[in-house]
Design an enzyme around this catalytic site. Sequence first.
Site, mmCIF file in Angstrom:
data_model
loop_
_atom_site.group_PDB
_atom_site.id
_atom_site.type_symbol
_atom_site.label_atom_id
_atom_site.label_comp_id
_atom_site.label_asym_id
_atom_site.label_seq_id
_atom_site.Cartn_x
_atom_site.Cartn_y
_atom_site.Cartn_z
ATOM 1 N N ARG A 36 10.994 -12.281 -2.933
ATOM 2 C CA ARG A 36 11.431 -12.778 -4.241
ATOM 3 C C ARG A 36 11.675 -14.289 -4.212
ATOM 4 N NH1 ARG A 36 10.194 -9.196 -7.109
ATOM 5 N NH2 ARG A 36 10.423 -7.076 -6.419
ATOM 6 N N HIS A 66 1.857 -13.178 3.842
ATOM 7 C CA HIS A 66 1.771 -12.955 2.396
ATOM 8 C C HIS A 66 2.800 -13.851 1.707
ATOM 9 C CE1 HIS A 66 1.475 -11.109 -1.499
ATOM 10 N NE2 HIS A 66 0.646 -10.163 -1.083
ATOM 11 N N TYR A 69 6.088 -12.952 -3.998
ATOM 12 C CA TYR A 69 5.565 -12.524 -5.309
ATOM 13 C C TYR A 69 5.925 -13.489 -6.432
ATOM 14 C CZ TYR A 69 4.735 -7.943 -3.202
ATOM 15 O OH TYR A 69 4.297 -6.925 -2.415
ATOM 16 N N HIS A 106 -1.219 -14.194 -4.401
ATOM 17 C CA HIS A 106 -1.681 -13.686 -5.685
ATOM 18 C C HIS A 106 -1.998 -14.894 -6.559
ATOM 19 C CE1 HIS A 106 0.831 -9.725 -5.161
ATOM 20 N NE2 HIS A 106 -0.069 -9.895 -4.217
ATOM 21 N N GLU A 141 -6.062 -13.092 -3.329
ATOM 22 C CA GLU A 141 -6.101 -11.631 -3.368
ATOM 23 C C GLU A 141 -6.714 -11.146 -4.685
ATOM 24 O OE1 GLU A 141 -2.468 -9.651 -2.288
ATOM 25 O OE2 GLU A 141 -3.278 -7.668 -2.802
ATOM 26 N N ASP A 175 -8.156 -6.004 -2.133
ATOM 27 C CA ASP A 175 -7.171 -4.918 -2.134
ATOM 28 C C ASP A 175 -7.817 -3.704 -2.799
ATOM 29 O OD1 ASP A 175 -5.013 -3.181 -3.156
ATOM 30 O OD2 ASP A 175 -3.651 -4.757 -2.471
ATOM 31 N N HIS A 178 -6.116 -2.493 -5.946
ATOM 32 C CA HIS A 178 -6.252 -3.440 -7.056
ATOM 33 C C HIS A 178 -7.656 -3.408 -7.669
ATOM 34 C CE1 HIS A 178 -2.757 -6.102 -5.337
ATOM 35 N NE2 HIS A 178 -2.394 -4.867 -5.606
ATOM 36 N N HIS A 210 -6.890 -5.212 2.082
ATOM 37 C CA HIS A 210 -5.655 -4.454 1.898
ATOM 38 C C HIS A 210 -6.076 -3.027 1.600
ATOM 39 C CE1 HIS A 210 -2.815 -8.001 0.651
ATOM 40 N NE2 HIS A 210 -2.974 -7.896 1.950
ATOM 41 N N ASP A 223 -1.736 -1.181 -10.749
ATOM 42 C CA ASP A 223 -1.231 -1.681 -9.471
ATOM 43 C C ASP A 223 -0.036 -0.899 -8.948
ATOM 44 O OD1 ASP A 223 -0.634 -3.081 -7.206
ATOM 45 O OD2 ASP A 223 -0.192 -4.976 -8.198
ATOM 46 N N HIS A 225 0.537 1.385 -5.661
ATOM 47 C CA HIS A 225 -0.097 1.856 -4.424
ATOM 48 C C HIS A 225 0.339 3.282 -4.103
ATOM 49 C CE1 HIS A 225 -0.297 -2.598 -2.866
ATOM 50 N NE2 HIS A 225 -0.635 -2.473 -4.131
ATOM 51 N N GLU A 255 -0.792 -1.254 2.859
ATOM 52 C CA GLU A 255 0.407 -1.623 2.072
ATOM 53 C C GLU A 255 0.861 -0.397 1.299
ATOM 54 O OE1 GLU A 255 -1.638 -4.662 -0.264
ATOM 55 O OE2 GLU A 255 -0.305 -6.135 0.640
HETATM 56 ZN ZN ZN Z 1 -0.514 -4.285 -5.247
HETATM 57 FE FE FE Z 2 -2.391 -6.160 -1.730
HETATM 58 FE FE FE Z 3 -0.429 -8.748 -2.497
#
Ligand code: ZN
Ligand code: FE
Ligand code: FE
Length: 277
Positions: A36, A66, A69, A106, A141, A175, A178, A210, A223, A225, A255
């Site tokens: 975050r 990564h 977000y 992202h 991604e 991904d 995704h 991913h 989205d 998973h 993931e």
């Molecule tokens: Zn995702």
């Molecule tokens: Fe991913």
């Molecule tokens: Fe990601």
Amino acid sequence: MFLGCHLSSADGFRGLARDAVSIGANVFQFFTRNPRGGAAKPVDPEDVAAYLATAKERGFGPILAHAPYTLNPCSAKPEVRSFAREVFADDLRRMEFVPGNMYNFHPGSHVGQGAEKGIALIAEILDEVLDEGQSTTVLLETMSGKGSEIGGSFDEIRAIIDHTAKGARLGVCLDTCHVWDAGYDIVGDLDGVLRRFDSEIGLDRLRAIHLNDSKNPLGSRKDRHARIGEGHIGLDALARVVRHPLLRDLPFYLETPQDDLSGWAEEIAVLRRAAGD
Ligand code: ZN
Ligand code: FE
Ligand code: FE
């Protein structure tokens, strides 16, 4: 086969490497800092040395950092873009302590400004943070296209790369959840999806996968998973992904939602069997 998952550890790189070994992984993904946002811990050279020793001994493949977000390079708010620029630059500086690995982010959400404007803003930040001297490969991604997300189509990923002046070494992380949620049918026509990737982006840009199942059907733009074999993509299709001649030499990172490390250990074992590894 290079296969692992997203790990977090309170014990630095050595903790990540230890956890990876314990579940049969020979690669892993990790957050550079709290997902975050927030400050990152200083890199400890001794910790890096311990990780490098394990990685060498165990024949690890490339590790994948990564970005948080909250990093949105194409926000309409200048302060959010400044945050993205600072975190991105700081993360890339820190990545040089573990040279030659990868950093995934992202592309961001254009929040009503339109895809074209969003793409221009992302390329602008990339040109500010990328540097010829960096040994890290930065990966865009592929996204599900939920909300105003950029990167829900191969065309948009290609456009970002085309708009950068310093993007020669940019790569892409595909991904599976995704792209499925974005409408690319990797279950019914994996070869066709890879042909499109090749013609619209270029398979030479594809550097990481991913590996996720999806809780939703093709084109749902959600989205969410799912564990391998428990979603709409399914084990057979994901096994074809890890076995595919154009993909099998890439590193794969799970993931999937798990309660503890044992869930990943199981998925890794299942996928290694499916790949004949
Ligand atoms: Zn995702
Ligand atoms: Fe991913
Ligand atoms: Fe990601």
